[in-house]
Design a protein around this motif. Structure first.
Motif, PDB file in Angstrom:
ATOM      1  N   ALA A  59      11.161 -14.453 -53.027  1.00 26.18           N
ATOM      2  CA  ALA A  59      10.172 -13.829 -53.716  1.00 26.18           C
ATOM      3  C   ALA A  59       9.746 -13.895 -51.759  1.00 26.18           C
ATOM      4  O   ALA A  59       8.932 -14.105 -51.426  1.00 26.18           O
ATOM      5  CB  ALA A  59       9.074 -14.557 -54.322  1.00 26.18           C
ATOM      6  N   GLY A  60       9.801 -12.421 -51.920  1.00 22.42           N
ATOM      7  CA  GLY A  60       9.290 -12.041 -50.502  1.00 22.42           C
ATOM      8  C   GLY A  60       8.025 -11.727 -49.961  1.00 22.42           C
ATOM      9  O   GLY A  60       7.671 -12.902 -48.810  1.00 22.42           O
ATOM     10  N   LEU A  61       7.070 -10.904 -50.371  1.00 18.20           N
ATOM     11  CA  LEU A  61       5.706 -11.769 -50.278  1.00 18.20           C
ATOM     12  C   LEU A  61       5.382 -12.564 -50.565  1.00 18.20           C
ATOM     13  O   LEU A  61       4.617 -13.039 -49.433  1.00 18.20           O
ATOM     14  CB  LEU A  61       4.765 -10.230 -51.187  1.00 18.20           C
ATOM     15  CG  LEU A  61       3.901 -10.325 -50.544  1.00 18.20           C
ATOM     16  CD1 LEU A  61       3.344  -9.818 -48.836  1.00 18.20           C
ATOM     17  CD2 LEU A  61       2.340  -9.016 -52.163  1.00 18.20           C
ATOM     18  N   ALA A  62       5.276 -13.059 -51.688  1.00 14.90           N
ATOM     19  CA  ALA A  62       4.950 -14.387 -51.340  1.00 14.90           C
ATOM     20  C   ALA A  62       5.234 -15.920 -50.742  1.00 14.90           C
ATOM     21  O   ALA A  62       4.484 -16.205 -50.304  1.00 14.90           O
ATOM     22  CB  ALA A  62       5.338 -15.516 -53.007  1.00 14.90           C
ATOM     23  N   GLN A  63       6.027 -15.421 -50.025  1.00 11.25           N
ATOM     24  CA  GLN A  63       7.155 -16.820 -48.902  1.00 11.25           C
ATOM     25  C   GLN A  63       6.402 -15.989 -47.750  1.00 11.25           C
ATOM     26  O   GLN A  63       5.965 -17.073 -47.179  1.00 11.25           O
ATOM     27  CB  GLN A  63       8.249 -16.071 -48.583  1.00 11.25           C
ATOM     28  CG  GLN A  63       9.058 -16.324 -49.784  1.00 11.25           C
ATOM     29  CD  GLN A  63      11.145 -16.516 -49.797  1.00 11.25           C
ATOM     30  OE1 GLN A  63      11.318 -15.552 -50.032  1.00 11.25           O
ATOM     31  NE2 GLN A  63      11.372 -16.381 -48.020  1.00 11.25           N
ATOM     32  N   MET A  64       6.174 -14.684 -47.510  1.00 10.59           N
ATOM     33  CA  MET A  64       5.106 -14.411 -45.943  1.00 10.59           C
ATOM     34  C   MET A  64       3.373 -15.601 -46.104  1.00 10.59           C
ATOM     35  O   MET A  64       3.571 -15.420 -44.912  1.00 10.59           O
ATOM     36  CB  MET A  64       4.932 -13.238 -46.454  1.00 10.59           C
ATOM     37  CG  MET A  64       6.561 -11.964 -45.648  1.00 10.59           C
ATOM     38  SD  MET A  64       7.126 -12.560 -43.725  1.00 10.59           S
ATOM     39  CE  MET A  64       5.270 -11.864 -43.148  1.00 10.59           C
ATOM     40  N   VAL A  65       2.960 -14.796 -47.891  1.00 14.09           N
ATOM     41  CA  VAL A  65       1.905 -14.680 -48.040  1.00 14.09           C
ATOM     42  C   VAL A  65       1.529 -17.095 -47.662  1.00 14.09           C
ATOM     43  O   VAL A  65       0.745 -17.373 -47.186  1.00 14.09           O
ATOM     44  CB  VAL A  65       1.185 -15.081 -48.929  1.00 14.09           C
ATOM     45  CG1 VAL A  65      -0.180 -15.230 -49.394  1.00 14.09           C
ATOM     46  CG2 VAL A  65       0.270 -12.815 -49.293  1.00 14.09           C
ATOM     47  N   ALA A  66       2.273 -17.918 -48.270  1.00 15.62           N
ATOM     48  CA  ALA A  66       2.461 -19.142 -48.085  1.00 15.62           C
ATOM     49  C   ALA A  66       2.889 -19.802 -46.103  1.00 15.62           C
ATOM     50  O   ALA A  66       1.933 -20.701 -45.920  1.00 15.62           O
ATOM     51  CB  ALA A  66       3.803 -19.825 -49.002  1.00 15.62           C
ATOM     52  N   LEU A  67       3.829 -18.719 -45.922  1.00 14.19           N
ATOM     53  CA  LEU A  67       3.498 -19.057 -44.387  1.00 14.19           C
ATOM     54  C   LEU A  67       2.250 -19.259 -43.827  1.00 14.19           C
ATOM     55  O   LEU A  67       2.204 -19.659 -43.009  1.00 14.19           O
ATOM     56  CB  LEU A  67       4.239 -18.076 -43.632  1.00 14.19           C
ATOM     57  CG  LEU A  67       6.459 -18.777 -43.785  1.00 14.19           C
ATOM     58  CD1 LEU A  67       6.470 -17.784 -42.952  1.00 14.19           C
ATOM     59  CD2 LEU A  67       6.241 -19.968 -43.308  1.00 14.19           C
ATOM     60  N   THR A  86      -0.063 -17.855 -54.463  1.00 15.83           N
ATOM     61  CA  THR A  86       1.130 -17.284 -54.683  1.00 15.83           C
ATOM     62  C   THR A  86       1.979 -16.929 -56.144  1.00 15.83           C
ATOM     63  O   THR A  86       2.286 -16.043 -56.783  1.00 15.83           O
ATOM     64  CB  THR A  86       2.219 -18.432 -53.983  1.00 15.83           C
ATOM     65  OG1 THR A  86       2.571 -19.828 -54.823  1.00 15.83           O
ATOM     66  CG2 THR A  86       1.832 -18.561 -52.893  1.00 15.83           C
ATOM     67  N   PHE A  87       0.895 -17.689 -56.950  1.00  9.29           N
ATOM     68  CA  PHE A  87       1.280 -17.559 -58.359  1.00  9.29           C
ATOM     69  C   PHE A  87       0.860 -16.078 -58.773  1.00  9.29           C
ATOM     70  O   PHE A  87       1.156 -14.697 -59.435  1.00  9.29           O
ATOM     71  CB  PHE A  87       0.335 -18.687 -59.487  1.00  9.29           C
ATOM     72  CG  PHE A  87       0.225 -18.359 -61.076  1.00  9.29           C
ATOM     73  CD1 PHE A  87       1.365 -18.328 -61.337  1.00  9.29           C
ATOM     74  CD2 PHE A  87      -0.767 -17.925 -61.666  1.00  9.29           C
ATOM     75  CE1 PHE A  87       1.384 -17.820 -62.808  1.00  9.29           C
ATOM     76  CE2 PHE A  87      -1.043 -17.950 -62.436  1.00  9.29           C
ATOM     77  CZ  PHE A  87      -0.273 -17.851 -63.754  1.00  9.29           C
ATOM     78  N   THR A  88      -0.353 -15.944 -57.919  1.00  8.85           N
ATOM     79  CA  THR A  88      -1.453 -14.961 -58.799  1.00  8.85           C
ATOM     80  C   THR A  88      -0.536 -13.415 -57.927  1.00  8.85           C
ATOM     81  O   THR A  88       0.160 -12.617 -58.808  1.00  8.85           O
ATOM     82  CB  THR A  88      -2.640 -14.588 -57.998  1.00  8.85           C
ATOM     83  OG1 THR A  88      -3.560 -15.670 -58.383  1.00  8.85           O
ATOM     84  CG2 THR A  88      -3.166 -13.189 -58.067  1.00  8.85           C
ATOM     85  N   ILE A  89       0.227 -13.498 -56.620  1.00  9.50           N
ATOM     86  CA  ILE A  89       1.070 -12.392 -56.666  1.00  9.50           C
ATOM     87  C   ILE A  89       2.082 -12.224 -57.237  1.00  9.50           C
ATOM     88  O   ILE A  89       2.496 -11.251 -57.525  1.00  9.50           O
ATOM     89  CB  ILE A  89       1.537 -12.818 -54.655  1.00  9.50           C
ATOM     90  CG1 ILE A  89      -0.705 -12.966 -53.748  1.00  9.50           C
ATOM     91  CG2 ILE A  89       2.437 -11.716 -54.404  1.00  9.50           C
ATOM     92  CD1 ILE A  89       0.624 -13.795 -52.496  1.00  9.50           C
ATOM     93  N   ASN A  90       2.821 -13.357 -57.837  1.00  9.06           N
ATOM     94  CA  ASN A  90       4.257 -12.782 -58.234  1.00  9.06           C
ATOM     95  C   ASN A  90       4.167 -12.484 -59.756  1.00  9.06           C
ATOM     96  O   ASN A  90       4.107 -12.256 -60.169  1.00  9.06           O
ATOM     97  CB  ASN A  90       4.835 -14.535 -58.104  1.00  9.06           C
ATOM     98  CG  ASN A  90       5.267 -14.457 -57.146  1.00  9.06           C
ATOM     99  OD1 ASN A  90       6.098 -13.662 -56.023  1.00  9.06           O
ATOM    100  ND2 ASN A  90       5.570 -15.936 -56.224  1.00  9.06           N
ATOM    101  N   LEU A  91       2.619 -12.980 -60.270  1.00  7.69           N
ATOM    102  CA  LEU A  91       1.971 -12.480 -61.583  1.00  7.69           C
ATOM    103  C   LEU A  91       2.828 -11.241 -61.363  1.00  7.69           C
ATOM    104  O   LEU A  91       3.286 -11.064 -63.202  1.00  7.69           O
ATOM    105  CB  LEU A  91       0.699 -12.599 -62.293  1.00  7.69           C
ATOM    106  CG  LEU A  91       0.377 -13.674 -62.581  1.00  7.69           C
ATOM    107  CD1 LEU A  91      -1.447 -13.770 -62.541  1.00  7.69           C
ATOM    108  CD2 LEU A  91       0.786 -14.376 -63.602  1.00  7.69           C
TER     109      LEU A  91
END
Length: 237
Positions: A59-67, A86-91
């Protein structure tokens, strides 16, 4: 409309076609993956940890945000905040998967749900165009997702190896890769000037929210605003 009702199949030839027609997206995806790998190295993740993150999370964007919120010392509140974000991003994946149900829902459960493990932004967009043009082979979606997954993991590892020694990745513009990639993803889905209303609202709202709200909540605010406005401005036949 008649072509869209064709019975769903799942074949190797469809998978090869999907993989082949997704290749134009690969340079941007590779740059995105390398950006994540380099950023992961800067945060102290090992090569194996970065590669496993891309392979298992995918999950590219969620992984970047998590970093951005990654730390060596975690508290319950920081974990909860990162999890909610990250849950919100991946909704968006919920809506993306729902849009595939009329197509993949015709397959046996083990094939349809197994295929959704490969759900990503680029293969979803490519597969939806393929389906709208009358395509019926779900292998197209699977093939596009498989090549995306492989390249994402490989490019993450390459970025970690190459970029891990860069003192500040932002100094050489790596942080620009993410918005450039998603802009390239959006453009093929342009259907006319009505699209500009929802897209423009999302961009403007998220920009304002980034100056008002802390952290990454501007992503959720922009997404909700753009979706609401886009829903009211969508063309009706």
């Amino acid at each position: 409309m008649t072509a869209a009702k064709a019975p769903t199949t799942l074949t190797w030839s469809g998978a090869l076609q999907g993989a082949r027609e997704t290749i134009p997206f690969m340079p941007g995806l590779a740059a995105f993956g390398m950006a994540f790998g380099a950023a992961a190295g800067q945060k102290g993740l090992t090569l194996a940890e970065a590669a496993l993150s891309s392979g298992l999370v995918f999950a590219g964007l969620a992984q970047m945000v998590a970093l951005e919120g990654w730390t060596r010392s975690w508290t319950f509140s920081s974990l909860l905040a990162l999890g909610l974000l990250t849950f919100t991003i991946n909704l968006r994946h919920v809506l993306m998967a729902a849009s595939l149900r009329p197509w993949l829902g015709q397959l046996p459960a083990w094939q349809s749900y197994g295929s959704l493990l490969l759900l990503a932004d680029n293969n979803w967009a490519a597969a939806m165009r393929y389906r709208a043009e009358g395509g019926a082979d779900a292998g197209y979606f699977v093939g596009a997702g498989a090549i995306t997954w492989v390249l994402w993991v490989v490019s993450t590892a390459a970025g970690h190896l190459v970029g891990g020694g860069v003192p500040d990745p932002k100094a050489i513009g790596i942080d620009l890769v993410v918005p450039a990639f998603f802009i390239a993803m959006l453009l093929p889905n342009w259907r006319g000037r009505r699209e500009a209303v929802g897209w423009g609202t999302a961009a403007a709202t998220s920009l304002v929210a980034s100056y008002v709200l802390p952290g990454w909540w501007f992503i959720a605010v922009g997404a909700v605003a753009g979706a609401l406005v886009g829903g009211f401005t969508d063309e009706r036949n």
